[in-house]
Design a protein around this motif. Structure first.
Motif, mmCIF file in Angstrom:
data_model
loop_
_atom_site.group_PDB
_atom_site.id
_atom_site.type_symbol
_atom_site.label_atom_id
_atom_site.label_comp_id
_atom_site.label_asym_id
_atom_site.label_seq_id
_atom_site.Cartn_x
_atom_site.Cartn_y
_atom_site.Cartn_z
ATOM 1 N N GLU A 119 0.818 -1.213 0.000
ATOM 2 C CA GLU A 119 0.000 0.000 0.000
ATOM 3 C C GLU A 119 0.854 1.266 0.000
ATOM 4 N N GLY A 129 -6.017 0.871 -1.527
ATOM 5 C CA GLY A 129 -6.519 1.498 -0.295
ATOM 6 C C GLY A 129 -7.038 0.440 0.663
ATOM 7 N N THR A 131 -7.207 -2.076 4.084
ATOM 8 C CA THR A 131 -7.213 -1.760 5.516
ATOM 9 C C THR A 131 -5.848 -2.080 6.154
ATOM 10 N N VAL A 274 -14.968 3.351 0.743
ATOM 11 C CA VAL A 274 -13.643 3.758 1.251
ATOM 12 C C VAL A 274 -12.583 3.104 0.383
ATOM 13 N N GLY A 275 -11.429 3.712 0.307
ATOM 14 C CA GLY A 275 -10.376 3.169 -0.533
ATOM 15 C C GLY A 275 -10.557 3.629 -1.969
ATOM 16 N N TYR A 298 -17.184 7.864 8.535
ATOM 17 C CA TYR A 298 -15.784 7.556 8.817
ATOM 18 C C TYR A 298 -15.678 6.074 9.113
ATOM 19 N N GLY A 299 -14.590 5.430 8.639
ATOM 20 C CA GLY A 299 -14.423 3.997 8.858
ATOM 21 C C GLY A 299 -14.355 3.664 10.340
ATOM 22 N N THR A 302 -10.524 2.123 10.559
ATOM 23 C CA THR A 302 -9.348 2.866 10.125
ATOM 24 C C THR A 302 -9.527 4.366 10.290
ATOM 25 N N ARG A 304 -10.832 6.314 8.309
ATOM 26 C CA ARG A 304 -10.767 7.038 7.028
ATOM 27 C C ARG A 304 -12.126 7.626 6.673
ATOM 28 N N ARG A 305 -12.116 8.837 6.087
ATOM 29 C CA ARG A 305 -13.372 9.429 5.648
ATOM 30 C C ARG A 305 -13.858 8.675 4.405
ATOM 31 N N ARG A 306 -15.146 8.376 4.393
ATOM 32 C CA ARG A 306 -15.702 7.648 3.250
ATOM 33 C C ARG A 306 -16.083 8.617 2.138
ATOM 34 N N ARG A 307 -15.926 8.158 0.919
ATOM 35 C CA ARG A 307 -16.403 8.919 -0.243
ATOM 36 C C ARG A 307 -17.923 8.756 -0.296
#
Ligand code: IMP
Length: 431
Positions: A119, A129, A131, A274-275, A298-299, A302, A304-307
């Motif tokens: 990654e 992307g 985890t 995500v990713g 948000y995940g 992780t 991470r902000r989701r699209r």
């Protein structure tokens, strides 16, 4: 009485945790059949929040049997940490209520390291992307017939041979990637450090599930991720490394396909991912931002902000087919409360032509353009509604239109994270 499989009908994060928890009260057994601790299931029970990644959601409910099936990839370190964390929250976990398949493949430190290394590499051309939990590399070793499985921990005399086999693949691979060589002894130590703690949960799960089925027990199969992340049917190569469609419940638990009765797909009233990878209805504007903020996108694992984007009926219609979905649980409708207008993707244009499905090719997937229908929004709130009568008429129209477009009925409508804020149309267990 049908056994129920719950699968994500989009790219994961559809709110499966709440629905599985809601259904688990009617189930005797809850089974995870694919994926690993890349999943993130949030359960809110009486205001208390439980975050699960690997354990079946039934674990938080006393009296339920939780099973981790052979189709899962199991990180033993993570398993023990998650058990500890839940115990601290007052959840009882013992070898009586948690059973893990003997033939489950293990995720080791070397898998996590390889996942993270790939990654971070910039020259591969494709950034998935992931985890970074080692899921892909662990599945690669499984199908490459060199994985170390749970049952191997019970036979330490044969472990050296297995470790050698694993190293004969990983040593040259790591040399090529410029990574340090692995030590045989360190892998053995890693395995032996967890063996005594994990082995008590090991069981012949195909057999105990078969017995449960014959005894008329209700089995709930809990899918992780979503059908568009399926390694065959998803947006390849931007997918996870397991089959996430409903059919995987049979192979991933050791039961035949007839053990599966009702397939419940979970879909959000909009779309997130995500990713990396294609996302035809993605919104790069303030509406996408607003959906993400209102929906707390948000995940779980992780952070991470989701699209975010509009509901894509083409994709969910495809998933209804690839998973054989009988009914949908529609979640997060309340996030669309207050919008002046709402769009739904009803088809695609590819190089000027209308198409009604997502093509398999990576380049074509990146090129499709969504064709939208615009729907007036509704006044009033759907959040917390517990019956159709509580819903604004326009919101009901939106739901009905989705049903028509995807070719499946809405069996459940979830109107907040609280388990009781659910409108039941058809009980999957009583199909
Ligand atoms: P991996 O499963 O860690 O290999 O990641 C592969 C792809 O699946 C990435 O795009 C991840 O973001 C996505 N993914 C994996 N697990 C989940 C999940 O539970 N929810 C949403 N996306 C996920």
């Amino acid at each position: 009485m049908a056994n129920v499989v719950v699968v994500g009908a989009q790219w994961g994060d559809e709110g499966k945790g709440k629905i599985v928890d809601w259904l688990s009260t009617a189930a005797d057994v809850v089974v995870r059949f694919q994926g690993g601790h890349n999943a993130g299931h949030t359960l809110v029970i009486d205001g208390k929040v439980f975050k699960l990644a690997l354990l079946p959601s039934g674990i938080v409910r006393p009296g339920k049997l939780s099973v981790i099936g052979n189709g899962v990839v199991l990180d033993p370190h993570h398993l023990l940490a998650e058990i500890d964390k839940l115990r601290q929250q007052g959840v009882e976990i013992t070898p009586d209520n948690l059973k893990i398949a003997e033939n489950v493949s293990l995720i080791l430190a070397l898998h996590r390291e390889l996942d993270a290394h790939r990654e971070s590499a910039t020259d591969t051309g494709v950034k998935i992307g992931t985890t970074k939990r080692g899921i892909g590399p662990a599945y690669e070793d499984k199908v490459g017939r060199r994985a170390i499985r749970l049952t191997d921990l019970a036979e330490p005399d044969y472990l050296d041979e297995k470790i050698e086999r694993l190293l004969s693949h990983h040593d040259p691979l790591r040399r090529g990637l410029g990574l340090e060589p692995l030590s045989h002894a360190a892998i053995r130590d890693e395995l032996m450090s967890v063996a005594d703690k994990v082995l008590p949960y090991m069981a012949v799960t195909f057999d105990l599930l078969d017995t449960a089925r014959r005894d008329g027990k209700r089995i709930l199969f809990e899918g992780a991720q979503g059908a568009l992340l399926d390694v065959d049917h998803g947006t390849y190569p931007f997918v996870t490394s397991s089959n996430t469609v409903a059919g995987a419940a049979a192979t991933g638990s050791g039961l035949g396909p007839k053990a599966i009765g009702y397939v419940l797909g979970i879909a959000k009233a909009y779309t997130t991912r995500v990713g990396g990878g294609p996302f035809p209805t993605e919104l790069h504007d303030e509406i996408g931002q607003l959906i993400g903020d209102k929906g707390h996108e948000y995940g779980v694992n992780t952070g991470r902000r989701r699209r975010c984007g509009w509901f894509d009926a083409v994709l969910v219609r495809q998933t209804v087919k690839t998973s054989g979905i009988d009914g949908i649980a529609l979640t997060k409708l309340d996030i669309l409360d207050g919008f002046d207008e709402i769009k739904i993707c009803v088809g695609y244009k590819l190089d000027g032509k209308d198409i009604a499905y997502l093509p398999a090719g990576q380049a074509a997937q990146a090129r499709v353009e969504p064709v939208y229908e615009t729907f007036p929004g509704w006044e009033g709130a759907t959040g917390g509604a517990r019956s159709w009568a509580d819903l604004p008429a326009q919101a009901i129209k939106y739901v009905r239109y989705i049903e028509e477009l995807i070719g499946a009925p809405v069996a459940l409508l979830s109107t907040s994270p609280e388990r009781d804020d659910t409108i039941l149309v058809q009980n999957p267990f009583q199909d």
